[in-house]
Design an enzyme around this catalytic site. Structure first.
Site, PDB file in Angstrom:
ATOM      1  CD  GLN A 129      97.149  51.253   6.171  1.00  0.00           C
ATOM      2  OE1 GLN A 129      97.822  50.528   5.435  1.00  0.00           O
ATOM      3  NE2 GLN A 129      97.593  52.404   6.638  1.00  0.00           N
ATOM      4  CD  GLU A 130      92.108  50.758  10.500  1.00  0.00           C
ATOM      5  OE1 GLU A 130      92.634  51.146  11.551  1.00  0.00           O
ATOM      6  OE2 GLU A 130      91.540  51.527   9.702  1.00  0.00           O
ATOM      7  CB  SER A 131      95.347  45.408  13.587  1.00  0.00           C
ATOM      8  OG  SER A 131      94.840  44.304  12.846  1.00  0.00           O
TER       9      SER A 131
END
Length: 427
Positions: free
Chosen positions: A78-80
């Site tokens: 989700q972050e990267s």
């Protein structure tokens, strides 16, 4: 009773043709095999995390009871998108997207080389797990689901979780918790047999209605594209027809649900193909499984949507699409600079570059042998035109040729026999 309702729905959606018999037969077997809920898995689904980071995620994802490897993987994705060089507009950095102030206080030297490097996954992944578990310790006495409270603390801070006695009523925080928990099943190795999908029959019916349609690179079935598709465009449209929004590209579609094994496939599952069987981010082709070892897919430029066998050396795995997991995936284009391009587009670009190089070589050769510059130029342009027109000519031939191997909505023995002729992909 539920089994008979499901079979009736399948027959209504697909008719009584060959595909309907495949689907019903497989679902009857599945109905007899499924039973009971599975416990929360701690292992990672095959290839769901890039091989370079899998051992790190597996190890550090078990750091504390509130965390699992799949939960940690969900956060990193989700972050990267597992990009160790990712940088956001808010100055968050690395695979775990730490902002500098948080990294200064919570970054750890995971690989014990004497340096805490936010750009090094061997440091950033242990740091993300350590930070999660530190937050979990702050809210350990708060009632409710400990993992949900940990994620809420990550998003809103532990004070808010303590003050509200659980996930606080902030829409951003609740959406974050729901998103990460929804993605968790996509990265988990199933702990038991998966339940059949209720949307499968209608999704297959949609894809079946597109049999014989010429492939179009980048196609999503719009009127301007004359209803043509590429591989992930077809599967996206099939599930959109049942109210489930999938991402545009195949390697992101792999994260739209849990992953059944080859012997657990059911009609409606998405099936994926890759040259790197250890990394879902390298997936470059997808189809929709119909049973009996076959899928419906949009294979490549010059071909039509058709039935193809799935048991090939590049078979990667499958996904049973769920509404919750699909809804949890990042918004299309939300981090476009961090995510891979469409697998068919990538292959098409490579072919275009190859054609350009051949044209340049032809131009140089003919220029050397020419008695005049104008004559060489004309010949080179002609060669370049021939190179550039090849793809379009192939596409036109496919349109003019109609529906080879798919004269009816069901394949039958003859269509299945010819399904595997020619390569399946644009590469």
């Amino acid at each position: 009773m539920r089994k008979f309702w499901l079979i009736g729905s399948l027959l209504a959606a697909l008719g009584t043709g060959f595909v309907a018999l495949l689907v019903v037969g497989v679902f009857v077997v599945a109905g007899n095999l499924t039973g009971g809920g599975a416990g929360r898995a701690t292992g990672l689904a095959k290839g769901s995390v890039p091989a370079a980071y899998q051992a790190l995620v597996q190890k550090w994802g078990n750091l504390c009871p509130a965390l699992t490897p799949a939960l940690l993987a969900s956060q990193l994705y989700q972050e990267s998108g597992f990009n160790p060089r990712a940088r956001s507009a808010a100055a968050a950095e690395g695979i775990a997207q730490f902002i500098p102030s948080t990294w200064a206080t919570h970054g750890v030297d995971g690989d014990k080389d004497g340096v805490r490097d936010v750009w090094n996954p061997a440091d950033a992944i242990p740091s993300a797990a350590s930070y999660d578990c530190e937050l979990a310790s702050y809210v350990k006495n708060v009632p409710g689901d400990r993992s949900a409270n940990m994620l809420a603390a990550y998003n809103a801070g532990p004070d808010a979780v303590i003050r509200y006695g659980g996930v606080p009523p902030y829409s951003e925080t609740r959406n974050y918790v729901q998103t990460i928990r929804g993605l968790e099943e996509s990265f988990s190795a199933p702990a038991g047999r998966l339940q059949p999908s209720e949307q499968a029959a209608a999704a297959i019916s949609y894809a079946q209605g597109k049999l014989g349609t010429p492939y179009l690179w980048g196609g999503t079935g719009t009127a301007a594209q004359r209803g043509r598709f590429d591989c992930s465009g077809l599967t996206q449209a099939a599930y959109e027809s049942v109210g489930i929004d999938l991402p545009r590209v195949a390697n992101d579609q792999y994260n739209a649900g849990p992953h059944p094994g080859r012997d657990e496939l059911l009609p409606g599952d998405l099936v994926f193909f890759s040259d790197d069987l250890s990394n879902s981010r390298a997936i470059r082709h997808v189809g929709i499984y119909v049973g009996g070892g076959y899928m419906i897919d949009a294979p490549r430029t010059g071909a039509v949507i058709r039935f193809d066998p799935i048991d090939t050396p590049d078979y990667f795995g499958a996904t049973r699409v769920t509404r919750a997991a699909a809804a949890a995936l990042p918004e299309p284009g939300a981090s476009e600079s961090l995510r891979p391009v469409d697998e068919d587009r990538e292959a098409e670009k490579a072919k275009e570059e190859e054609a350009k190089e051949k044209a340049k070589g032809q131009e140089r050769t003919e220029a050397k042998g020419s008695t005049g510059a104008d004559g060489g130029g004309v010949d080179a342009k002609g060669a370049e035109a021939r190179q550039g027109g090849g793809s379009e000519t192939g596409g036109g031939a496919a349109v003019a040729g109609g529906r080879p191997g798919a004269a009816s909505s069901s394949p039958g023995a003859a269509a299945l026999a010819g399904a595997a002729s020619g390569p399946r992909r644009a590469d």
